[in-house]
Design a protein around this motif. Structure first.
Motif, PDB file in Angstrom:
ATOM      1  N   ILE A 172       1.024  -1.390  -0.034  1.00 25.61           N
ATOM      2  CA  ILE A 172       0.489  -0.055   0.375  1.00 25.61           C
ATOM      3  C   ILE A 172       0.750   1.745   0.312  1.00 25.61           C
ATOM      4  O   ILE A 172       2.174   1.434   0.294  1.00 25.61           O
ATOM      5  CB  ILE A 172      -1.210  -0.329   1.374  1.00 25.61           C
ATOM      6  CG1 ILE A 172      -2.190   0.573   1.653  1.00 25.61           C
ATOM      7  CG2 ILE A 172      -0.223   0.065   2.411  1.00 25.61           C
ATOM      8  CD1 ILE A 172      -3.545   0.771   2.173  1.00 25.61           C
ATOM      9  N   SER A 173       0.569   2.022  -0.736  1.00 26.89           N
ATOM     10  CA  SER A 173       1.017   3.716  -0.675  1.00 26.89           C
ATOM     11  C   SER A 173       1.012   4.231   0.648  1.00 26.89           C
ATOM     12  O   SER A 173       0.142   4.137   1.612  1.00 26.89           O
ATOM     13  CB  SER A 173       0.845   4.634  -1.859  1.00 26.89           C
ATOM     14  OG  SER A 173      -0.942   4.942  -0.996  1.00 26.89           O
ATOM     15  N   GLU A 174       1.277   5.231   1.044  1.00 27.78           N
ATOM     16  CA  GLU A 174       1.152   6.936   1.581  1.00 27.78           C
ATOM     17  C   GLU A 174       1.992   7.942   2.072  1.00 27.78           C
ATOM     18  O   GLU A 174       2.419   7.772   0.704  1.00 27.78           O
ATOM     19  CB  GLU A 174       2.804   5.952   2.711  1.00 27.78           C
ATOM     20  CG  GLU A 174       2.703   6.343   4.667  1.00 27.78           C
ATOM     21  CD  GLU A 174       1.834   6.416   5.448  1.00 27.78           C
ATOM     22  OE1 GLU A 174       0.633   6.928   4.804  1.00 27.78           O
ATOM     23  OE2 GLU A 174       1.802   5.796   7.134  1.00 27.78           O
ATOM     24  N   SER A 175       1.640   8.445   2.626  1.00 28.04           N
ATOM     25  CA  SER A 175       1.308  10.275   2.073  1.00 28.04           C
ATOM     26  C   SER A 175       1.625  10.250   3.872  1.00 28.04           C
ATOM     27  O   SER A 175       1.590   9.999   4.516  1.00 28.04           O
ATOM     28  CB  SER A 175       0.814  11.030   2.304  1.00 28.04           C
ATOM     29  OG  SER A 175      -0.775  10.937   2.920  1.00 28.04           O
ATOM     30  N   ILE A 176       2.765  11.048   3.508  1.00 31.38           N
ATOM     31  CA  ILE A 176       3.356  12.388   4.969  1.00 31.38           C
ATOM     32  C   ILE A 176       2.513  13.488   4.827  1.00 31.38           C
ATOM     33  O   ILE A 176       2.153  14.799   3.980  1.00 31.38           O
ATOM     34  CB  ILE A 176       4.434  12.994   5.121  1.00 31.38           C
ATOM     35  CG1 ILE A 176       5.660  12.617   4.221  1.00 31.38           C
ATOM     36  CG2 ILE A 176       5.296  11.054   5.224  1.00 31.38           C
ATOM     37  CD1 ILE A 176       6.626  13.062   4.115  1.00 31.38           C
ATOM     38  N   ILE A 177       2.477  14.474   6.168  1.00 31.31           N
ATOM     39  CA  ILE A 177       1.592  15.519   6.856  1.00 31.31           C
ATOM     40  C   ILE A 177       2.051  16.022   8.566  1.00 31.31           C
ATOM     41  O   ILE A 177       2.624  14.767   8.523  1.00 31.31           O
ATOM     42  CB  ILE A 177       0.065  15.296   6.736  1.00 31.31           C
ATOM     43  CG1 ILE A 177      -0.260  14.011   7.614  1.00 31.31           C
ATOM     44  CG2 ILE A 177      -0.238  15.133   5.467  1.00 31.31           C
ATOM     45  CD1 ILE A 177      -1.948  13.824   8.174  1.00 31.31           C
ATOM     46  N   PRO A 178       2.285  17.207   8.465  1.00 27.46           N
ATOM     47  CA  PRO A 178       2.814  17.380   9.882  1.00 27.46           C
ATOM     48  C   PRO A 178       1.480  17.834  11.183  1.00 27.46           C
ATOM     49  O   PRO A 178       0.235  18.150   9.798  1.00 27.46           O
ATOM     50  CB  PRO A 178       3.161  18.850   9.314  1.00 27.46           C
ATOM     51  CG  PRO A 178       2.103  19.490   8.049  1.00 27.46           C
ATOM     52  CD  PRO A 178       2.572  17.831   7.493  1.00 27.46           C
ATOM     53  N   VAL A 179       2.010  16.896  11.679  1.00 38.12           N
ATOM     54  CA  VAL A 179       0.990  16.999  13.104  1.00 38.12           C
ATOM     55  C   VAL A 179       1.267  17.665  14.240  1.00 38.12           C
ATOM     56  O   VAL A 179       3.041  17.774  14.875  1.00 38.12           O
ATOM     57  CB  VAL A 179       0.667  15.982  12.987  1.00 38.12           C
ATOM     58  CG1 VAL A 179      -0.022  14.678  12.374  1.00 38.12           C
ATOM     59  CG2 VAL A 179       1.458  14.755  13.284  1.00 38.12           C
ATOM     60  N   CYS A 180       0.579  18.082  14.852  1.00 40.30           N
ATOM     61  CA  CYS A 180       0.971  18.290  16.938  1.00 40.30           C
ATOM     62  C   CYS A 180       0.224  17.989  16.884  1.00 40.30           C
ATOM     63  O   CYS A 180      -1.168  17.807  17.161  1.00 40.30           O
ATOM     64  CB  CYS A 180       1.898  19.848  16.192  1.00 40.30           C
ATOM     65  SG  CYS A 180       0.973  20.798  15.750  1.00 40.30           S
ATOM     66  N   SER A 181       0.048  18.752  18.468  1.00 42.20           N
ATOM     67  CA  SER A 181      -1.165  17.982  19.433  1.00 42.20           C
ATOM     68  C   SER A 181      -1.250  20.046  19.517  1.00 42.20           C
ATOM     69  O   SER A 181      -1.672  21.071  18.620  1.00 42.20           O
ATOM     70  CB  SER A 181      -0.912  18.231  21.157  1.00 42.20           C
ATOM     71  OG  SER A 181       0.170  19.379  21.309  1.00 42.20           O
ATOM     72  N   PRO A 182      -3.064  20.020  19.792  1.00 45.46           N
ATOM     73  CA  PRO A 182      -3.746  20.784  19.528  1.00 45.46           C
ATOM     74  C   PRO A 182      -3.594  22.265  20.548  1.00 45.46           C
ATOM     75  O   PRO A 182      -3.246  23.085  19.932  1.00 45.46           O
ATOM     76  CB  PRO A 182      -5.514  20.522  20.139  1.00 45.46           C
ATOM     77  CG  PRO A 182      -5.117  19.450  19.456  1.00 45.46           C
ATOM     78  CD  PRO A 182      -3.804  18.972  19.922  1.00 45.46           C
TER      79      PRO A 182
END
Length: 314
Positions: A172-182
């Motif tokens: 399966i493919s993958e994508s990346i995204i920036p994440v942080c806590s609220p």
């Protein structure tokens, strides 16, 4: 029409014809559509309708309420449908158990740590319950492992290469995204303000898809977004993607998250994606590796189970 023959059937077993019609009923009840059931069973919708009508007359039970463009199970029909569904599942499981009763012993699986931690281990009890005679041995690491030297039966990798002299199959493919806590997003006024990243701590997996990935995940993403984040003021580096994500959950900075591995944290709002339209699809993919395409039965069972889990949602 209904209720007239149930007294007659009370002390009789279902005939072979009625069992065949129950198969038609199960498909129709699952789809709630004569047309879709007909497509599955290679019949016409009128043939499906005729079989259901005949079954209802023979049982003396109304199975479906029929409307202009849809059907729905009656209360009695729903009871029979779920009993039938469970019976078919039990039969299928018994067949699998008979087929797999001779398959036993140790199965050694090697995986990238983040895949094991975030996706594989939370699901592994399903495999062990289905195949209790197989003793699963799960190893993790960031190296391209020597199969013969370590007794590895199957490996799960994440990168953009396939290994020579081994059988590789994309999963399966993958994508990346920036994440942080609220909380971190609020503290740094990140939501909708992508350029505020310059004042944030960036959390890195320096072995994202090889031992020498360095800042490749953030660099690839920032180039895609037209940003110049390097060198950033503050960085924390890890050798595992899941550790960077844990740091982000605990308000340490902004991690580059692999979308398929952080669904739980996004769903429960431990993490947020503070920017719109910021998903970057990687050249890297999750793929499995075995010694050859015709692996032993234990490996084939694990591959089938693995693909089923992916279809159910990775």
């Amino acid at each position: 029409m209904f209720g007239s023959s149930n007294v007659i059937l009370r002390n009789k077993r279902l005939s072979s014809y009625q069992l065949a019609r129950l198969h038609t009923f199960e498909a129709t009840g699952r789809h709630l559509s004569f047309a879709l059931a007909a497509e599955e069973l290679s019949l016409t919708p009128s043939a499906i309708s005729h079989r259901i009508n005949t079954l209802e007359k023979e049982l003396g039970i109304k199975l479906f309420n029929r409307f202009h463009r849809r059907i729905e199970l009656t209360e009695e029909g729903e009871r029979i449908y779920w009993a039938l569904k469970k019976t078919l599942e039990d039969i299928n499981q018994e067949i699998l158990d008979i087929y797999n009763q001779e398959i036993s012993g140790v199965l050694t699986v090697y995986s990238r740590p983040s895949i094991a931690q975030c996706w594989l281990v939370p699901r592994i009890s399903d495999f062990t319950q289905r195949y209790p005679s197989i003793e699963l041995n799960l190893l993790t690491g960031n190296d391209d492992i020597n199969f013969r030297g370590y007794g590895i039966d199957l490996a799960i990798y994440f990168d953009d290469k396939h290994l020579k002299n081994l059988y590789c199959e994309d999963l399966i493919s993958e994508s990346i995204i920036p994440v942080c806590s609220p909380e971190y997003a609020a503290r740094h006024e990140l939501v909708g303000n992508i350029h505020h990243l310059a004042n944030c701590t960036l959390l890195h997996d320096r072995q994202a898809w090889s031992n020498n990935s360095d800042f490749d995940e953030w660099r690839a993403w920032s180039e895609y977004m037209g940003l110049g984040l390097f060198p950033n003021k503050s960085n924390i580096c890890f050798d595992r993607s899941d550790l960077a994500v844990i740091a982000a959950v605990n308000h340490s900075g902004v991690a580059m998250g692999r979308k398929r591995l952080i669904q739980k944290q996004l769903a429960n709002n431990e993490l947020i994606v503070p920017f719109d339209n910021c998903e970057f699809f990687c050249a890297q993919r999750y793929y499995l590796v075995t010694r050859d395409e015709k692996s032993n039965a234990k490996v084939q069972l694990f591959i089938q189970w693995l693909k089923k889990q992916i279809l159910q949602g990775m």
